[in-house]
Scaffold this motif. Sequence first.
Motif, PDB file in Angstrom:
ATOM      1  N   ILE A  24       4.558 -26.832  60.065  1.00 37.82           N
ATOM      2  CA  ILE A  24       3.682 -27.260  61.165  1.00 37.82           C
ATOM      3  C   ILE A  24       2.792 -28.416  60.719  1.00 37.82           C
ATOM      4  O   ILE A  24       2.589 -29.373  61.472  1.00 37.82           O
ATOM      5  CB  ILE A  24       2.847 -26.070  61.674  1.00 37.82           C
ATOM      6  CG1 ILE A  24       3.754 -25.066  62.379  1.00 37.82           C
ATOM      7  CG2 ILE A  24       1.738 -26.532  62.605  1.00 37.82           C
ATOM      8  CD1 ILE A  24       3.072 -23.772  62.767  1.00 37.82           C
ATOM      9  N   GLU A  25       2.275 -28.364  59.495  1.00 39.03           N
ATOM     10  CA  GLU A  25       1.441 -29.462  58.985  1.00 39.03           C
ATOM     11  C   GLU A  25       2.228 -30.768  58.916  1.00 39.03           C
ATOM     12  O   GLU A  25       1.700 -31.828  59.259  1.00 39.03           O
ATOM     13  CB  GLU A  25       0.876 -29.094  57.613  1.00 39.03           C
ATOM     14  CG  GLU A  25      -0.244 -28.093  57.662  1.00 39.03           C
ATOM     15  CD  GLU A  25      -0.720 -27.663  56.283  1.00 39.03           C
ATOM     16  OE1 GLU A  25      -0.095 -28.050  55.270  1.00 39.03           O
ATOM     17  OE2 GLU A  25      -1.730 -26.926  56.218  1.00 39.03           O
ATOM     18  N   ARG A  26       3.480 -30.715  58.486  1.00 39.48           N
ATOM     19  CA  ARG A  26       4.315 -31.924  58.437  1.00 39.48           C
ATOM     20  C   ARG A  26       4.541 -32.492  59.831  1.00 39.48           C
ATOM     21  O   ARG A  26       4.484 -33.703  60.044  1.00 39.48           O
ATOM     22  CB  ARG A  26       5.662 -31.622  57.769  1.00 39.48           C
ATOM     23  CG  ARG A  26       5.603 -31.523  56.261  1.00 39.48           C
ATOM     24  CD  ARG A  26       7.001 -31.551  55.632  1.00 39.48           C
ATOM     25  NE  ARG A  26       7.932 -30.599  56.235  1.00 39.48           N
ATOM     26  CZ  ARG A  26       8.139 -29.351  55.818  1.00 39.48           C
ATOM     27  NH1 ARG A  26       7.454 -28.875  54.783  1.00 39.48           N
ATOM     28  NH2 ARG A  26       9.001 -28.570  56.426  1.00 39.48           N
ATOM     29  N   GLN A  27       4.768 -31.605  60.788  1.00 39.22           N
ATOM     30  CA  GLN A  27       4.978 -32.059  62.158  1.00 39.22           C
ATOM     31  C   GLN A  27       3.718 -32.675  62.746  1.00 39.22           C
ATOM     32  O   GLN A  27       3.773 -33.697  63.437  1.00 39.22           O
ATOM     33  CB  GLN A  27       5.465 -30.903  63.029  1.00 39.22           C
ATOM     34  CG  GLN A  27       6.871 -30.470  62.721  1.00 39.22           C
ATOM     35  CD  GLN A  27       7.305 -29.260  63.534  1.00 39.22           C
ATOM     36  OE1 GLN A  27       6.498 -28.609  64.200  1.00 39.22           O
ATOM     37  NE2 GLN A  27       8.593 -28.948  63.446  1.00 39.22           N
ATOM     38  N   VAL A  28       2.574 -32.100  62.474  1.00 43.51           N
ATOM     39  CA  VAL A  28       1.302 -32.636  62.965  1.00 43.51           C
ATOM     40  C   VAL A  28       1.049 -34.017  62.360  1.00 43.51           C
ATOM     41  O   VAL A  28       0.633 -34.951  63.059  1.00 43.51           O
ATOM     42  CB  VAL A  28       0.142 -31.664  62.662  1.00 43.51           C
ATOM     43  CG1 VAL A  28      -1.205 -32.324  62.874  1.00 43.51           C
ATOM     44  CG2 VAL A  28       0.268 -30.416  63.505  1.00 43.51           C
ATOM     45  N   LYS A  29       1.308 -34.166  61.053  1.00 37.62           N
ATOM     46  CA  LYS A  29       1.129 -35.479  60.410  1.00 37.62           C
ATOM     47  C   LYS A  29       2.050 -36.516  61.032  1.00 37.62           C
ATOM     48  O   LYS A  29       1.655 -37.659  61.269  1.00 37.62           O
ATOM     49  CB  LYS A  29       1.400 -35.369  58.908  1.00 37.62           C
ATOM     50  CG  LYS A  29       0.311 -34.686  58.140  1.00 37.62           C
ATOM     51  CD  LYS A  29       0.672 -34.595  56.666  1.00 37.62           C
ATOM     52  CE  LYS A  29      -0.365 -33.803  55.891  1.00 37.62           C
ATOM     53  NZ  LYS A  29      -0.005 -33.646  54.472  1.00 37.62           N
ATOM     54  N   ARG A  30       3.296 -36.127  61.301  1.00 36.51           N
ATOM     55  CA  ARG A  30       4.260 -37.054  61.896  1.00 36.51           C
ATOM     56  C   ARG A  30       3.821 -37.465  63.302  1.00 36.51           C
ATOM     57  O   ARG A  30       3.896 -38.635  63.684  1.00 36.51           O
ATOM     58  CB  ARG A  30       5.636 -36.385  61.924  1.00 36.51           C
ATOM     59  CG  ARG A  30       6.768 -37.368  62.025  1.00 36.51           C
ATOM     60  CD  ARG A  30       8.121 -36.710  61.876  1.00 36.51           C
ATOM     61  NE  ARG A  30       8.416 -35.978  63.104  1.00 36.51           N
ATOM     62  CZ  ARG A  30       8.818 -34.724  63.158  1.00 36.51           C
ATOM     63  NH1 ARG A  30       8.969 -34.028  62.062  1.00 36.51           N
ATOM     64  NH2 ARG A  30       9.073 -34.144  64.308  1.00 36.51           N
ATOM     65  N   ILE A  31       3.310 -36.508  64.079  1.00 35.79           N
ATOM     66  CA  ILE A  31       2.849 -36.809  65.434  1.00 35.79           C
ATOM     67  C   ILE A  31       1.628 -37.731  65.395  1.00 35.79           C
ATOM     68  O   ILE A  31       1.543 -38.702  66.158  1.00 35.79           O
ATOM     69  CB  ILE A  31       2.531 -35.502  66.199  1.00 35.79           C
ATOM     70  CG1 ILE A  31       3.817 -34.757  66.506  1.00 35.79           C
ATOM     71  CG2 ILE A  31       1.754 -35.791  67.474  1.00 35.79           C
ATOM     72  CD1 ILE A  31       3.606 -33.352  67.043  1.00 35.79           C
ATOM     73  N   ARG A  32       0.691 -37.463  64.506  1.00 39.20           N
ATOM     74  CA  ARG A  32      -0.510 -38.314  64.402  1.00 39.20           C
ATOM     75  C   ARG A  32      -0.143 -39.731  63.967  1.00 39.20           C
ATOM     76  O   ARG A  32      -0.718 -40.700  64.452  1.00 39.20           O
ATOM     77  CB  ARG A  32      -1.509 -37.695  63.435  1.00 39.20           C
ATOM     78  CG  ARG A  32      -2.213 -36.507  64.021  1.00 39.20           C
ATOM     79  CD  ARG A  32      -3.271 -35.966  63.111  1.00 39.20           C
ATOM     80  NE  ARG A  32      -3.918 -34.815  63.730  1.00 39.20           N
ATOM     81  CZ  ARG A  32      -4.531 -33.875  63.067  1.00 39.20           C
ATOM     82  NH1 ARG A  32      -4.627 -33.934  61.748  1.00 39.20           N
ATOM     83  NH2 ARG A  32      -5.073 -32.865  63.691  1.00 39.20           N
ATOM     84  N   LYS A  33       0.788 -39.860  63.041  1.00 40.75           N
ATOM     85  CA  LYS A  33       1.226 -41.187  62.598  1.00 40.75           C
ATOM     86  C   LYS A  33       1.877 -41.943  63.751  1.00 40.75           C
ATOM     87  O   LYS A  33       1.625 -43.132  63.954  1.00 40.75           O
ATOM     88  CB  LYS A  33       2.204 -41.053  61.430  1.00 40.75           C
ATOM     89  CG  LYS A  33       2.673 -42.370  60.892  1.00 40.75           C
ATOM     90  CD  LYS A  33       3.639 -42.183  59.737  1.00 40.75           C
ATOM     91  CE  LYS A  33       4.148 -43.538  59.267  1.00 40.75           C
ATOM     92  NZ  LYS A  33       5.162 -43.397  58.225  1.00 40.75           N
ATOM     93  N   LYS A  50       3.505 -22.633  57.863  1.00 40.39           N
ATOM     94  CA  LYS A  50       2.297 -23.466  57.838  1.00 40.39           C
ATOM     95  C   LYS A  50       2.630 -24.871  57.344  1.00 40.39           C
ATOM     96  O   LYS A  50       2.200 -25.864  57.936  1.00 40.39           O
ATOM     97  CB  LYS A  50       1.247 -22.829  56.940  1.00 40.39           C
ATOM     98  CG  LYS A  50      -0.039 -23.597  56.859  1.00 40.39           C
ATOM     99  CD  LYS A  50      -1.028 -22.910  55.927  1.00 40.39           C
ATOM    100  CE  LYS A  50      -2.256 -23.783  55.762  1.00 40.39           C
ATOM    101  NZ  LYS A  50      -3.165 -23.232  54.763  1.00 40.39           N
ATOM    102  N   GLU A  98       1.302 -41.519  66.971  1.00 41.30           N
ATOM    103  CA  GLU A  98       0.246 -41.892  67.920  1.00 41.30           C
ATOM    104  C   GLU A  98      -0.541 -43.091  67.423  1.00 41.30           C
ATOM    105  O   GLU A  98      -0.879 -43.989  68.190  1.00 41.30           O
ATOM    106  CB  GLU A  98      -0.703 -40.717  68.149  1.00 41.30           C
ATOM    107  CG  GLU A  98      -0.126 -39.608  68.985  1.00 41.30           C
ATOM    108  CD  GLU A  98      -1.058 -38.415  69.100  1.00 41.30           C
ATOM    109  OE1 GLU A  98      -2.058 -38.352  68.345  1.00 41.30           O
ATOM    110  OE2 GLU A  98      -0.784 -37.551  69.947  1.00 41.30           O
TER     111      GLU A  98
END
Length: 88
Positions: free
Chosen positions: A13-22, A10, A24
Amino acid sequence: MAVMNSQQLKNKIERQVKRIRKAERNHRQSLPSVGTLGLVMILPIIGAVYLGHWLDDKVEGYSTHWTISLLFAGLVIGIFNVYFLIKE
């Protein structure tokens, strides 16, 4: 091969989502700047050349004095426009 527990998975995945949002968010902010660089450089040059040509037509005889002078002025203004847009 190490087995991850559900909490580690978990967190990963949260770190990856934050990196992707940043990524974008940064990508969206840079697109308008890139798209307008050409316009803020070219429009002052075209406007200055047009004005110089119009002024040269008002002078008797063949002259390109105003056109060439204002071409360089438009170039300088365009360079400053690009500089201040990138600086933001």
